[in-house]
Write a protein that holds these residues in place. Structure first.
Motif, short mmCIF file in Angstrom:
data_model
loop_
_atom_site.label_atom_id
_atom_site.label_comp_id
_atom_site.label_asym_id
_atom_site.label_seq_id
_atom_site.Cartn_x
_atom_site.Cartn_y
_atom_site.Cartn_z
N ASN A 190 0.93 -1.17 -0.10
CA ASN A 190 0.10 0.00 0.01
C ASN A 190 1.01 1.50 0.01
O ASN A 190 1.89 1.28 0.15
N CYS A 237 -3.94 2.66 8.62
CA CYS A 237 -4.50 1.24 8.72
C CYS A 237 -5.09 1.00 10.17
O CYS A 237 -5.74 0.31 10.23
N LEU A 290 4.35 -13.14 9.89
CA LEU A 290 5.44 -13.47 8.82
C LEU A 290 5.04 -13.81 7.71
O LEU A 290 5.48 -13.45 6.49
N GLU A 332 -5.95 -9.04 15.71
CA GLU A 332 -6.12 -8.61 17.00
C GLU A 332 -6.23 -9.55 17.92
O GLU A 332 -5.31 -9.77 18.85
N PRO A 338 8.76 -4.43 20.49
CA PRO A 338 8.73 -3.78 19.19
C PRO A 338 8.60 -4.61 17.86
O PRO A 338 8.03 -4.16 17.17
N ARG A 339 9.05 -5.87 17.93
CA ARG A 339 8.92 -6.75 16.88
C ARG A 339 7.23 -6.95 16.70
O ARG A 339 6.87 -7.08 15.46
N GLU A 388 4.99 -5.49 17.75
CA GLU A 388 4.11 -4.35 17.37
C GLU A 388 4.35 -4.13 15.71
O GLU A 388 3.38 -3.58 15.11
N MET A 389 5.62 -4.22 15.31
CA MET A 389 5.82 -4.07 13.82
C MET A 389 4.72 -5.06 13.07
O MET A 389 4.22 -4.87 11.97
N LEU A 390 5.02 -6.27 13.62
CA LEU A 390 4.28 -7.42 12.79
C LEU A 390 2.79 -7.04 12.96
O LEU A 390 1.89 -7.32 11.90
N TRP A 391 2.16 -6.74 14.13
CA TRP A 391 0.76 -6.32 14.30
C TRP A 391 0.39 -5.32 13.36
O TRP A 391 -0.63 -5.30 12.40
N MET A 392 1.10 -4.21 12.94
CA MET A 392 0.76 -2.96 12.13
C MET A 392 0.87 -3.32 10.68
O MET A 392 -0.08 -3.07 9.77
N LEU A 393 1.91 -4.10 10.37
CA LEU A 393 2.03 -4.56 8.97
C LEU A 393 1.04 -5.73 8.76
O LEU A 393 0.35 -5.41 7.46
N HIS A 426 -2.11 -5.45 9.79
CA HIS A 426 -3.26 -4.44 9.75
C HIS A 426 -3.23 -4.20 8.34
O HIS A 426 -4.22 -3.91 7.60
N ALA A 427 -2.05 -3.66 7.98
CA ALA A 427 -1.96 -2.88 6.60
C ALA A 427 -2.20 -3.79 5.38
O ALA A 427 -2.79 -3.40 4.62
N LYS A 428 -1.61 -4.96 5.54
CA LYS A 428 -1.84 -6.02 4.66
C LYS A 428 -3.36 -6.22 4.58
O LYS A 428 -4.08 -6.41 3.31
#
Lengths: 320, 320
Positions: A208, A216, B202, B281, B299-300, B302-307, B309-311
């Protein structure tokens, strides 16, 4: 007055734009073309851009070759606009025969740490360039520019711009480019890395735009900020202070673009869409490596680094 | 002896398998089917699996309905096998009319924190289930199982398994399931979350199997370990100690599968391939939220969580 001679290696979309700008600025430009050789040697380079950029323009390079080895001459400037991959040797050996003792090698490439192999082979001849230029090449020799160009140039390692660099700057300005020279270009390179190292893999992984990512989830801007802070911490440790102000500038830009529906498609997302390999090491991996040397934790960048490698592997079938 | 009556809600691939196992175990099973209603009401459920699992089998549920509301009766057991989404209300109100005072509600679902809404509405009736069952439903009512099933069951909140749960376990065992009851099922749920919260996003982001990811770069196993350690730290803080041993077990499994070319396609990757929403979630976000409450940095995750969501947003066009 005869204009300076320039060899442009890596005539992708960015390279095509500099062939155009330098030709327009009165340089004698030779373009090394691979997949777009037939198109450019028969009908030159066509660029579509908004009126406030260059409009719709066309140029014919002085000469088009398939390989640097075809050139039996030395150049005043060699522009390297190709992508950077660790597994592909740099163009160091390719360019050796076309360099005179005063030739400047101008690297117009993304990432951190891309200058070292050139500097080791040709000390005193390396110019590092940081470019902002939203452009794609939807068909060979035909480029589409979406916004204005910015090129930032400086010596590697840092020193005041030499007269030969100022001459190149003049030619680019004469061609219509937005270009400026800096005493320490690495400060500019690190500033761009805040965007590059974060936005590029985020976009490639989620498919995106920056605007879509930032909307998002309510937490997305904070995850973005925290990742940008990791890059900024490394830059700051190296003597290029970056902090909240630069990060908020970038986050605000994404929000503004989202508001206007003009979210940007990052270059790594274009790579994914084209099935092309991504510059994962130059753009993310080298920052992680420097962070480790400096004792700085970069868990978010490490995650993006590995995810981008895995995505790259999926796209290109590459195995390590 | 008349077998117990069971309502299965969420007759996706996992739900189909439990309809089969419970029917075979002598239960009177009603299946709530949505997109596969026509297929299952006309020709039942077909399951292909290796010989050492169940072989190729078929079953016909006692009754097939489109909605829980069609059932004018109460059941001994209600199995919820649907995916969990925060924006979709749980099935609390749907199931109220079909619950007797002794009905057990058995949640066979991924993630952390999925039990609360049921527990709040029906205290003392909630069973939490953790399932390992590699299965897909390539066409309505036709499932493909790739490996053996494991089901772990326990009360929510933790207490020794009541007789009614042991009766369900017996029926499942009679049907050929691998099932076991635990005094504190949350320990098992957290253990599975080491896999779920890491491997699922992942895989969804890179579109590859666990084996491909682990081989994409020499650093990939370390990034994976560090992410699993974030989950383990949260579990440990809550009183479910997980550490190096459990993490190495999972990493070794992926290496072993890679060696045998049997890398696993995680369920979120299947969601991406089907364009279905992912349980971001339940699987990742709830762990991040608990970590924050407990003062643990993730932190890792959180990154996977947001990615993720974006996906998910990219796939489903969902905006927050």
């Amino acid at each position: 007055m005869r204009g300076p001679s320039v060899l442009v290696i890596g005539t992708g979309s960015i390279g095509c734009c500099y062939v155009y700008l330098l030709t327009k600025g009165g340089c004698k430009v030779t373009a090394v073309c691979r997949s777009n050789y037939d198109a450019i040697s028969s009908s030159g380079i066509h660029i579509q851009s908004p009126e406030h950029v260059w409009g719709n323009v066309h140029c014919t390079p002085h000469r088009v070759v398939r390989k640097t080895q075809e050139c039996q001459e030395t150049f005043d400037y060699v522009l390297v606009c190709a992508k950077t991959f660790p597994e592909r040797a740099s163009f160091v050996e390719d360019i050796r025969p076309v360099l005179g003792k005063d030739t400047l090698i101008v690297l117009i490439q993304n990432g951190i740490g891309i200058e070292e192999p050139y500097q080791a082979a040709f000390p005193g001849q390396v110019i590092s360039g940081v470019v902002y230029l939203p452009v794609s090449q939807p068909q060979p020799g035909h480029c589409s520019v979406k916004g204005p160009d910015i090129l930032e140039l400086g010596t590697f390692p840092a020193s005041p711009p030499p007269p030969s660099l100022k001459r190149l700057e003049s030619r680019l300005l004469a061609g219509g480019a937005h270009v400026a020279c800096f005493e320490d270009i690495q400060a500019r390179r690190w500033k761009k890395s805040i965007i590059n190292a974060c936005w590029n893999p985020l976009a490639a992984l989620c498919l995106n735009t920056d605007s879509d990512f930032i909307h998002c989830h309510p937490e997305a801007p904070n995850v973005l900020r925290a990742t940008m802070h990791e890059v900024a911490a490394v830059a700051t440790k190296l003597g290029y202070p970056l902090g909240d102000a630069e990060i908020e500038e970038q986050v605000t830009r994404a929000f503004t673009r989202a508001k206007h529906g003009t979210g940007i498609k990052m270059s790594m997302l274009a790579d994914v869409e084209n099935g092309s390999p991504m510059e994962v090491e130059a753009v993310v991996g080298n920052i992680v490596r420097i962070a480790r040397e400096q004792g700085i934790q970069t868990p978010r960048l490490e995650m993006l680094w590995m995810l981008a490698h895995a995505k790259d592997q999926h796209l290109t079938g590459k195995k390590q």
